[in-house]
Structures are given as structure tokens and as C-alpha cells.
Design an enzyme around this catalytic site. Sequence first.
Site, mmCIF file in Angstrom:
data_model
loop_
_atom_site.group_PDB
_atom_site.id
_atom_site.type_symbol
_atom_site.label_atom_id
_atom_site.label_comp_id
_atom_site.label_asym_id
_atom_site.label_seq_id
_atom_site.Cartn_x
_atom_site.Cartn_y
_atom_site.Cartn_z
ATOM 1 N N TYR A 74 0.828 -1.197 0.000
ATOM 2 C CA TYR A 74 0.000 0.000 0.000
ATOM 3 C C TYR A 74 0.863 1.248 0.000
ATOM 4 O O TYR A 74 2.084 1.178 0.203
ATOM 5 C CB TYR A 74 -0.959 0.010 1.198
ATOM 6 C CG TYR A 74 -0.314 0.300 2.540
ATOM 7 C CD1 TYR A 74 0.511 -0.623 3.164
ATOM 8 C CD2 TYR A 74 -0.526 1.520 3.189
ATOM 9 C CE1 TYR A 74 1.099 -0.348 4.394
ATOM 10 C CE2 TYR A 74 0.047 1.800 4.420
ATOM 11 C CZ TYR A 74 0.867 0.868 5.018
ATOM 12 O OH TYR A 74 1.452 1.146 6.221
ATOM 13 N N LYS A 121 6.483 -2.022 1.849
ATOM 14 C CA LYS A 121 5.319 -1.416 2.514
ATOM 15 C C LYS A 121 4.131 -2.370 2.403
ATOM 16 O O LYS A 121 3.180 -2.167 1.642
ATOM 17 C CB LYS A 121 4.999 -0.042 1.917
ATOM 18 C CG LYS A 121 4.135 0.804 2.858
ATOM 19 C CD LYS A 121 4.212 2.270 2.518
ATOM 20 C CE LYS A 121 3.223 3.124 3.283
ATOM 21 N NZ LYS A 121 3.337 3.074 4.740
ATOM 22 N N GLU A 129 12.020 2.151 14.370
ATOM 23 C CA GLU A 129 11.181 3.248 13.866
ATOM 24 C C GLU A 129 9.881 3.243 14.650
ATOM 25 O O GLU A 129 9.683 2.431 15.548
ATOM 26 C CB GLU A 129 10.931 3.081 12.363
ATOM 27 C CG GLU A 129 10.235 1.799 12.008
ATOM 28 C CD GLU A 129 10.061 1.585 10.504
ATOM 29 O OE1 GLU A 129 9.974 2.573 9.768
ATOM 30 O OE2 GLU A 129 9.995 0.413 10.105
#
Length: 281
Positions: free
Chosen positions: A33, A147, A179
Site C-alpha cells: 500500500y 510497505k 522506527e
Amino acid sequence: MSRIVFVNGAFVPEADAKISIFDRGFLFADGVYEVTPVVNGRLVDYDAHMERLDRSLKELRMAAPCPAAEMRTMHEELVKRNRLGEGIIYMQVTRGVADRQFNFPKDARSSLVGFTQTMALIDNPNARTGVKVVTTPDIRWLRRDIKSVMLLAPVLGKQEAYEKGAAEGWMVEDGFVTEGTSSNAYIVKDNTIITRPLSNRILAGCTRKALFRLAREHGVRIEERAFTPEEALAADEAFLTSASQFVMPIVEIDGQRIGGGQPGPITRRMREFFLQEAQKA
Ligand code: PDD
């Protein structure tokens, strides 16, 4: 407001949008995505998002759902048909519909969906106060550079953060911050921005890429190296970046204030540079 969404070639009211229960996105999270920001009805950093999409598709040996020009038209039409001033376009590609089997189906065609979400990106009240983060173990797979829609670990990490009164979870692996659950992570020490280098352990953020360029243009130093949660607690400033938050100040980590509990000056400058550019896009 009922939205107009895009499903496999057609723009339809959201209530009429249908996806097969055999879609591999639904059964296996076999999909990727992108989230592209929209400011003043214009796409921000669109090319960077599409470059990353292409890379994600290639890494998973998934076919592109349509030519690049059609993808752009889909994004622009979604903005137009929903009169989206500020917010995001979410788009998702999956390996398509086939009987449930783990290996790639031979003749499935990639599925493509897209929809809009209205959000205050420029005048986000959180940016004035800054947000809190908590650290949490990074339990994801080792291809975080893709992703992928396989987001259960980030869902659990974000929920843990919310339950602790924080807006984001900073994931920690081998003693270092990787992250955020849906953002890249930064600290500032002695006027230098410190952030982890790109690898399979983090997503190459498009906002991160823009931040690097803006920092270079404005003479702000960036050091690419991993940092520990302890180092973050002793930092002058901290912030996160993502397509839906741009540059967001962090004022508390694990209940401890950072930089006196106020958004820091370098963070505020970088946010301002980003907003100026996004509004011109
Ligand atoms: N998330 N790291 C992770 C794990 C992310 O999910 C994201 C984005 C980022 C930042 O990438 P970018 O700057 O290109 O948005 C980093 C999006 C916004 C989401 O899932 O909603």
C-alpha cells in the site's frame, strides 16, 4: 459524508464497494500500500510514493495493477470526486483473487483499491504541543523495507501506546530504536538530527527522504546511525515523520520529558520547511 472510492477500475459510492473474500490481501495480507498526502487539493510527493510502490511490488514479484498514468488519474480523480482539500489517499494493491493456496496463483490479476481520508495535516493541533511516545519491542518480520499491508505488529504497538496515553510506539530491537509503528524516528543532539540508516529493518519513508533534502538545502546536519532509547531520553529534541503527520514533535518518551517538554527549535524549523513546500506542491 459518503465517499466515492475506487475498486478495480470503477469509482463507486463506498457502500457499494466490494472485494472478494478470496482476495489474497484479505486471506494472506499478500499486498502492498501507499499513503499519499493531499494539501490544497494537490498530491504531495506523489512520485516518491509511486517509486516506493514499484519497489514494493518488485520485491514481492507482484504485477503492477495498471499503467503509471492510470494510477495518477485514480489519485487525482479521488481528490476531485471527493472534493478533498486536505488529507490522504490510501491505495492498496494485492496479488488478486484465487482459491486459497499459499504459492502464487498462476492467472490472478492484481487488485487495486483507493480511498480518501480527510485530515488536518497543516494545522494539526498535536504539532503545537508535541506528542508522547512509548518504547515497545519490535516484533515484525525482516522485510520492513516493503510497505506490506501485513500490519498486525504495528497495530498491537500503536494500541499499546494509546493505552499508555501516547500517540506512537517506538519499536526497539537489539537495544536500538528501529522506527515508529507508522512513522520514522529521529532525535536531535547538539544541533544534529540523528536517524537510523535505511536497511531491511525500517521503511524508507517518503517524508524522511524529503526531510533529508530540506535539511541539506537549509544546512541542517543529519547523522545516519541507530540510537538507543537511553540516548533518546538524553536528547535535546525528538520527532517523527510520516505522510499523515509530516514532521511531528515528540515531547515525552516513556513518561520522561524531552527538551523541557516543548517542541524543539530544529523540529519546528523542519516542520515549517516541510509545510511551506507541501503548500506549494
Ligand atoms: N505509514 N515507517 C513505517 C513503519 C510506516 O508505516 C510509515 C508510514 C513510515 C513513514 O513513511 P512515509 O513518510 O512515506 O509516510 C515509516 C503510513 C503513513 C501509514 O501506514 O498510515
